[in-house]
Design a protein around this motif. Structure first.
Motif, mmCIF file in Angstrom:
data_model
loop_
_atom_site.group_PDB
_atom_site.id
_atom_site.type_symbol
_atom_site.label_atom_id
_atom_site.label_comp_id
_atom_site.label_asym_id
_atom_site.label_seq_id
_atom_site.Cartn_x
_atom_site.Cartn_y
_atom_site.Cartn_z
ATOM 1 N N ALA A 44 0.825 -1.211 0.000
ATOM 2 C CA ALA A 44 0.000 0.000 0.000
ATOM 3 C C ALA A 44 0.858 1.259 0.000
ATOM 4 C CB ALA A 44 -0.933 -0.007 1.217
ATOM 5 N N PRO A 45 1.745 1.424 -0.988
ATOM 6 C CA PRO A 45 2.614 2.604 -1.016
ATOM 7 C C PRO A 45 1.802 3.878 -1.220
ATOM 8 C CG PRO A 45 2.765 1.390 -3.080
ATOM 9 C CD PRO A 45 1.954 0.542 -2.158
ATOM 10 N N PRO A 46 2.273 5.009 -0.690
ATOM 11 C CA PRO A 46 1.532 6.272 -0.834
ATOM 12 C C PRO A 46 1.310 6.674 -2.285
ATOM 13 C CG PRO A 46 3.746 6.654 0.026
ATOM 14 C CD PRO A 46 3.510 5.188 0.093
ATOM 15 N N VAL A 47 2.255 6.354 -3.146
ATOM 16 C CA VAL A 47 2.063 6.515 -4.593
ATOM 17 C C VAL A 47 2.249 5.129 -5.205
ATOM 18 C CG1 VAL A 47 2.832 7.634 -6.720
ATOM 19 C CG2 VAL A 47 2.927 8.874 -4.548
ATOM 20 N N PRO A 48 1.156 4.454 -5.562
ATOM 21 C CA PRO A 48 1.256 3.064 -6.025
ATOM 22 C C PRO A 48 2.178 2.912 -7.231
ATOM 23 C CG PRO A 48 -1.024 3.651 -5.570
ATOM 24 C CD PRO A 48 -0.240 4.925 -5.505
ATOM 25 N N LEU A 49 2.784 1.747 -7.320
ATOM 26 C CA LEU A 49 3.563 1.412 -8.500
ATOM 27 C C LEU A 49 2.653 1.421 -9.722
ATOM 28 C CD1 LEU A 49 5.534 -1.563 -6.958
ATOM 29 C CD2 LEU A 49 6.543 0.607 -7.676
ATOM 30 N N ARG A 50 3.140 1.961 -10.807
ATOM 31 C CA ARG A 50 2.360 2.035 -12.040
ATOM 32 C C ARG A 50 3.283 1.770 -13.223
ATOM 33 N NH1 ARG A 50 3.876 6.809 -10.097
ATOM 34 N NH2 ARG A 50 4.531 8.481 -11.505
ATOM 35 N N ILE A 51 2.738 1.115 -14.227
ATOM 36 C CA ILE A 51 3.500 0.758 -15.418
ATOM 37 C C ILE A 51 3.346 1.860 -16.457
ATOM 38 C CG2 ILE A 51 3.763 -0.933 -17.264
ATOM 39 C CD1 ILE A 51 2.606 -3.023 -15.359
ATOM 40 N N GLY A 52 4.478 2.246 -17.056
ATOM 41 C CA GLY A 52 4.463 3.256 -18.106
ATOM 42 C C GLY A 52 4.894 2.668 -19.431
ATOM 43 N N LEU A 53 5.394 3.511 -20.288
ATOM 44 C CA LEU A 53 5.840 3.081 -21.609
ATOM 45 C C LEU A 53 7.121 2.269 -21.515
ATOM 46 C CD1 LEU A 53 5.218 6.392 -23.613
ATOM 47 C CD2 LEU A 53 3.757 4.354 -23.543
ATOM 48 N N GLY A 54 7.299 1.382 -22.480
ATOM 49 C CA GLY A 54 8.549 0.639 -22.572
ATOM 50 C C GLY A 54 8.811 -0.278 -21.405
ATOM 51 N N ASP A 55 7.760 -0.816 -20.791
ATOM 52 C CA ASP A 55 7.904 -1.722 -19.652
ATOM 53 C C ASP A 55 8.604 -1.070 -18.469
ATOM 54 O OD1 ASP A 55 6.544 -3.892 -20.697
ATOM 55 O OD2 ASP A 55 8.320 -4.734 -21.662
ATOM 56 N N GLU A 56 8.511 0.249 -18.380
ATOM 57 C CA GLU A 56 9.067 0.946 -17.223
ATOM 58 C C GLU A 56 7.979 1.116 -16.177
ATOM 59 O OE1 GLU A 56 10.612 5.386 -16.619
ATOM 60 O OE2 GLU A 56 12.166 4.113 -17.526
ATOM 61 N N PHE A 57 8.366 1.148 -14.930
ATOM 62 C CA PHE A 57 7.410 1.358 -13.845
ATOM 63 C C PHE A 57 8.043 2.256 -12.789
ATOM 64 C CE2 PHE A 57 10.011 -2.166 -12.549
ATOM 65 C CZ PHE A 57 10.206 -1.994 -11.191
ATOM 66 N N GLN A 58 7.193 2.852 -11.944
ATOM 67 C CA GLN A 58 7.698 3.666 -10.844
ATOM 68 C C GLN A 58 6.628 3.807 -9.780
ATOM 69 O OE1 GLN A 58 8.109 8.043 -11.786
ATOM 70 N NE2 GLN A 58 7.832 7.260 -13.862
ATOM 71 N N GLY A 59 7.069 4.146 -8.584
ATOM 72 C CA GLY A 59 6.172 4.365 -7.459
ATOM 73 C C GLY A 59 6.967 4.937 -6.305
ATOM 74 N N ILE A 60 6.271 5.295 -5.238
ATOM 75 C CA ILE A 60 6.918 5.913 -4.083
ATOM 76 C C ILE A 60 6.515 5.182 -2.813
ATOM 77 C CG2 ILE A 60 7.111 8.023 -2.697
ATOM 78 C CD1 ILE A 60 6.706 9.641 -5.212
ATOM 79 N N PHE A 61 7.513 4.864 -1.980
ATOM 80 C CA PHE A 61 7.305 4.163 -0.728
ATOM 81 C C PHE A 61 7.605 5.084 0.451
ATOM 82 C CE2 PHE A 61 7.885 0.981 -3.896
ATOM 83 C CZ PHE A 61 7.123 -0.105 -3.493
ATOM 84 N N ASP A 62 7.057 4.722 1.613
ATOM 85 C CA ASP A 62 7.280 5.519 2.819
ATOM 86 C C ASP A 62 8.695 5.371 3.355
ATOM 87 O OD1 ASP A 62 4.754 6.766 3.210
ATOM 88 O OD2 ASP A 62 3.933 4.850 3.872
ATOM 89 N N THR A 63 9.254 4.176 3.241
ATOM 90 C CA THR A 63 10.561 3.904 3.843
ATOM 91 C C THR A 63 11.484 3.202 2.857
ATOM 92 O OG1 THR A 63 9.977 1.701 4.698
ATOM 93 C CG2 THR A 63 9.435 3.614 6.088
ATOM 94 N N LEU A 64 12.779 3.306 3.139
ATOM 95 C CA LEU A 64 13.774 2.602 2.329
ATOM 96 C C LEU A 64 13.595 1.099 2.461
ATOM 97 C CD1 LEU A 64 16.315 2.502 0.580
ATOM 98 C CD2 LEU A 64 17.675 2.833 2.673
ATOM 99 N N GLY A 65 13.309 0.628 3.672
ATOM 100 C CA GLY A 65 13.127 -0.805 3.875
ATOM 101 C C GLY A 65 11.992 -1.370 3.055
ATOM 102 N N ALA A 66 10.878 -0.643 2.981
ATOM 103 C CA ALA A 66 9.748 -1.099 2.178
ATOM 104 C C ALA A 66 10.124 -1.161 0.699
ATOM 105 C CB ALA A 66 8.550 -0.180 2.381
#
Length: 215
Positions: A44-66
Protein backbone atom coordinates in the motif's frame (compact mmCIF):
# COMPACT_ATOMS: atom_id res chain seq x y z
CA UNK A 1 0.55 23.67 -9.87
CA UNK A 2 3.75 21.82 -8.99
CA UNK A 3 4.10 20.69 -5.39
CA UNK A 4 7.03 19.21 -3.48
CA UNK A 5 6.33 16.27 -1.20
CA UNK A 6 7.04 17.74 2.27
CA UNK A 7 7.99 14.34 3.70
CA UNK A 8 11.02 12.27 2.92
CA UNK A 9 10.07 9.45 0.57
CA UNK A 10 11.70 6.67 -1.42
CA UNK A 11 11.14 6.41 -5.17
CA UNK A 12 11.55 3.19 -7.14
CA UNK A 13 12.02 3.25 -10.91
CA UNK A 14 12.55 0.09 -12.91
CA UNK A 15 12.07 -1.73 -16.18
CA UNK A 16 12.01 -5.25 -17.52
CA UNK A 17 15.18 -6.76 -18.95
CA UNK A 18 14.93 -8.03 -22.51
CA UNK A 19 11.15 -8.23 -22.49
CA UNK A 20 10.91 -7.11 -26.12
CA UNK A 21 12.70 -10.29 -27.17
CA UNK A 22 10.01 -12.52 -25.68
CA UNK A 23 7.81 -14.31 -28.18
CA UNK A 24 4.66 -13.83 -26.10
CA UNK A 25 4.84 -10.17 -25.09
CA UNK A 26 1.20 -10.17 -24.00
CA UNK A 27 1.84 -12.95 -21.47
CA UNK A 28 4.89 -11.15 -20.10
CA UNK A 29 2.94 -7.93 -19.68
CA UNK A 30 0.03 -9.71 -18.01
CA UNK A 31 2.39 -11.31 -15.50
CA UNK A 32 4.05 -7.93 -14.95
CA UNK A 33 0.68 -6.33 -14.20
CA UNK A 34 -0.25 -9.05 -11.73
CA UNK A 35 3.06 -8.64 -9.91
CA UNK A 36 2.65 -4.85 -9.68
CA UNK A 37 -0.93 -5.20 -8.43
CA UNK A 38 0.17 -7.70 -5.77
CA UNK A 39 2.90 -5.39 -4.49
CA UNK A 40 0.51 -2.45 -4.32
CA UNK A 41 -1.86 -4.60 -2.27
CA UNK A 42 0.88 -5.89 0.05
CA UNK A 43 2.71 -2.60 0.64
CA UNK A 44 0.00 0.00 0.00
CA UNK A 45 2.61 2.60 -1.02
CA UNK A 46 1.53 6.27 -0.83
CA UNK A 47 2.06 6.52 -4.59
CA UNK A 48 1.26 3.06 -6.02
CA UNK A 49 3.56 1.41 -8.50
CA UNK A 50 2.36 2.04 -12.04
CA UNK A 51 3.50 0.76 -15.42
CA UNK A 52 4.46 3.26 -18.11
CA UNK A 53 5.84 3.08 -21.61
CA UNK A 54 8.55 0.64 -22.57
CA UNK A 55 7.90 -1.72 -19.65
CA UNK A 56 9.07 0.95 -17.22
CA UNK A 57 7.41 1.36 -13.85
CA UNK A 58 7.70 3.67 -10.84
CA UNK A 59 6.17 4.36 -7.46
CA UNK A 60 6.92 5.91 -4.08
CA UNK A 61 7.31 4.16 -0.73
CA UNK A 62 7.28 5.52 2.82
CA UNK A 63 10.56 3.90 3.84
CA UNK A 64 13.77 2.60 2.33
CA UNK A 65 13.13 -0.80 3.87
CA UNK A 66 9.75 -1.10 2.18
CA UNK A 67 11.25 -0.15 -1.19
CA UNK A 68 14.07 -2.69 -0.80
CA UNK A 69 11.61 -5.43 0.17
CA UNK A 70 9.36 -4.62 -2.77
CA UNK A 71 12.22 -4.77 -5.28
CA UNK A 72 13.10 -8.30 -4.19
CA UNK A 73 9.49 -9.45 -4.31
CA UNK A 74 9.01 -8.07 -7.79
CA UNK A 75 12.04 -10.00 -9.04
CA UNK A 76 10.74 -13.17 -7.42
CA UNK A 77 7.32 -12.70 -9.02
CA UNK A 78 8.85 -12.44 -12.50
CA UNK A 79 11.79 -14.89 -12.41
CA UNK A 80 12.78 -17.09 -14.12
CA UNK A 81 10.89 -15.98 -17.22
CA UNK A 82 11.92 -12.35 -17.13
CA UNK A 83 14.15 -10.19 -14.94
CA UNK A 84 13.93 -6.59 -13.86
CA UNK A 85 16.42 -3.80 -13.14
CA UNK A 86 15.48 -1.34 -10.40
CA UNK A 87 16.74 1.96 -9.03
CA UNK A 88 15.90 3.19 -5.53
CA UNK A 89 16.25 6.88 -4.66
CA UNK A 90 15.55 8.70 -1.42
CA UNK A 91 14.59 12.36 -1.30
CA UNK A 92 11.71 14.73 -1.81
CA UNK A 93 9.66 14.50 -4.99
CA UNK A 94 8.16 17.34 -6.99
CA UNK A 95 4.79 16.51 -8.56
CA UNK A 96 4.60 18.42 -11.84
CA UNK A 97 1.24 16.99 -12.87
CA UNK A 98 -1.31 14.93 -10.97
CA UNK A 99 -3.12 13.41 -13.97
CA UNK A 100 -1.27 11.95 -15.70
CA UNK A 101 1.20 11.92 -12.83
CA UNK A 102 4.58 13.46 -13.69
CA UNK A 103 7.33 13.63 -11.07
CA UNK A 104 10.59 15.50 -10.67
CA UNK A 105 12.76 16.60 -7.77
CA UNK A 106 15.86 15.21 -6.03
CA UNK A 107 14.25 11.93 -4.95
CA UNK A 108 13.05 11.13 -8.47
CA UNK A 109 16.41 11.97 -10.00
CA UNK A 110 18.18 9.89 -7.36
CA UNK A 111 16.12 6.87 -8.43
CA UNK A 112 16.87 7.61 -12.07
CA UNK A 113 20.59 7.78 -11.28
CA UNK A 114 20.31 4.48 -9.44
CA UNK A 115 18.78 2.63 -12.38
CA UNK A 116 21.45 4.12 -14.65
CA UNK A 117 23.99 2.65 -12.23
CA UNK A 118 22.39 -0.78 -12.67
CA UNK A 119 22.59 -0.34 -16.44
CA UNK A 120 26.31 0.42 -16.09
CA UNK A 121 26.78 -2.80 -14.09
CA UNK A 122 25.52 -4.76 -17.09
CA UNK A 123 28.60 -3.62 -19.02
CA UNK A 124 30.92 -5.04 -16.34
CA UNK A 125 31.18 -8.82 -16.32
CA UNK A 126 31.77 -9.16 -12.54
CA UNK A 127 28.66 -7.07 -11.76
CA UNK A 128 26.16 -8.32 -14.35
CA UNK A 129 24.20 -10.23 -11.71
CA UNK A 130 23.34 -7.03 -9.82
CA UNK A 131 19.84 -5.75 -10.60
CA UNK A 132 19.24 -3.12 -7.90
CA UNK A 133 21.03 0.05 -6.80
CA UNK A 134 20.37 2.83 -4.29
CA UNK A 135 21.16 6.56 -4.49
CA UNK A 136 20.32 9.17 -1.84
CA UNK A 137 19.78 12.84 -2.66
CA UNK A 138 22.70 14.97 -1.48
CA UNK A 139 20.92 16.40 1.58
CA UNK A 140 19.06 13.22 2.50
CA UNK A 141 19.80 11.67 5.95
CA UNK A 142 19.79 7.95 6.43
CA UNK A 143 22.00 4.88 6.17
CA UNK A 144 25.17 4.97 4.12
CA UNK A 145 24.37 4.35 0.42
CA UNK A 146 27.59 2.37 0.22
CA UNK A 147 26.45 -0.06 2.90
CA UNK A 148 22.97 -0.36 1.38
CA UNK A 149 24.42 -1.05 -2.06
CA UNK A 150 26.81 -3.65 -0.65
CA UNK A 151 23.80 -5.52 0.76
CA UNK A 152 21.85 -5.19 -2.50
CA UNK A 153 24.81 -6.47 -4.52
CA UNK A 154 25.20 -9.54 -2.33
CA UNK A 155 21.45 -10.23 -2.36
CA UNK A 156 21.16 -9.90 -6.13
CA UNK A 157 24.22 -12.07 -6.77
CA UNK A 158 22.64 -14.94 -4.85
CA UNK A 159 19.19 -14.53 -6.43
CA UNK A 160 20.56 -14.27 -9.97
CA UNK A 161 22.51 -17.49 -9.50
CA UNK A 162 19.55 -19.56 -8.30
CA UNK A 163 18.12 -22.35 -10.43
CA UNK A 164 14.43 -22.26 -11.38
CA UNK A 165 13.61 -24.74 -8.63
CA UNK A 166 15.56 -22.76 -6.03
CA UNK A 167 13.75 -19.59 -7.10
CA UNK A 168 10.51 -21.43 -6.32
CA UNK A 169 11.86 -22.40 -2.89
CA UNK A 170 12.86 -18.84 -2.05
CA UNK A 171 9.60 -17.44 -3.34
CA UNK A 172 7.61 -19.93 -1.29
CA UNK A 173 9.51 -19.20 1.90
CA UNK A 174 9.07 -15.47 1.39
CA UNK A 175 5.33 -16.08 1.13
CA UNK A 176 5.35 -17.87 4.47
CA UNK A 177 4.93 -21.42 3.15
CA UNK A 178 6.23 -24.38 5.13
CA UNK A 179 9.16 -26.31 3.71
CA UNK A 180 6.98 -29.43 3.65
CA UNK A 181 4.39 -27.67 1.48
CA UNK A 182 7.08 -26.36 -0.87
CA UNK A 183 8.55 -29.84 -1.17
CA UNK A 184 5.14 -31.28 -2.04
CA UNK A 185 4.56 -28.65 -4.72
CA UNK A 186 7.96 -29.26 -6.31
CA UNK A 187 7.86 -33.04 -5.99
CA UNK A 188 11.02 -33.22 -3.88
CA UNK A 189 11.76 -34.20 -0.30
CA UNK A 190 11.71 -31.71 2.60
CA UNK A 191 15.39 -32.50 3.18
CA UNK A 192 16.14 -31.44 -0.42
CA UNK A 193 14.44 -28.11 0.29
CA UNK A 194 16.51 -27.69 3.47
CA UNK A 195 19.70 -28.47 1.58
CA UNK A 196 18.92 -25.80 -1.01
CA UNK A 197 18.21 -23.25 1.72
CA UNK A 198 21.59 -23.95 3.34
CA UNK A 199 23.80 -24.57 0.32
CA UNK A 200 22.55 -21.97 -2.16
CA UNK A 201 22.36 -18.92 0.09
CA UNK A 202 18.57 -18.85 0.30
CA UNK A 203 18.69 -18.60 4.09
CA UNK A 204 21.06 -15.64 3.85
CA UNK A 205 18.74 -13.84 1.42
CA UNK A 206 15.82 -14.34 3.80
CA UNK A 207 17.80 -13.10 6.80
CA UNK A 208 19.13 -10.08 4.89
CA UNK A 209 15.63 -9.25 3.67
CA UNK A 210 14.34 -9.20 7.23
CA UNK A 211 17.14 -6.88 8.35
CA UNK A 212 16.88 -4.55 5.37
CA UNK A 213 13.14 -4.09 5.74
CA UNK A 214 13.78 -2.29 9.04
CA UNK A 215 15.61 0.57 7.27
Amino acid sequence: MAAMNPEASVTVIGDLVGSRLRADRAAVHARFERAIDALNTEYAPPVPLRIGLGDEFQGIFDTLGAAIGATLRLRMALLPDVDVRQGIGSGRVLVLSAEPRVEDGPGWWAARAAIETVESYERKAPLRAVRTAYVAADDEPGPSPGLVNAALMARDQVVTGLSERSVSVLDGLMRGKRQQDIADELGISPSAVSQRVRAEGIGVVLAADELLRDL
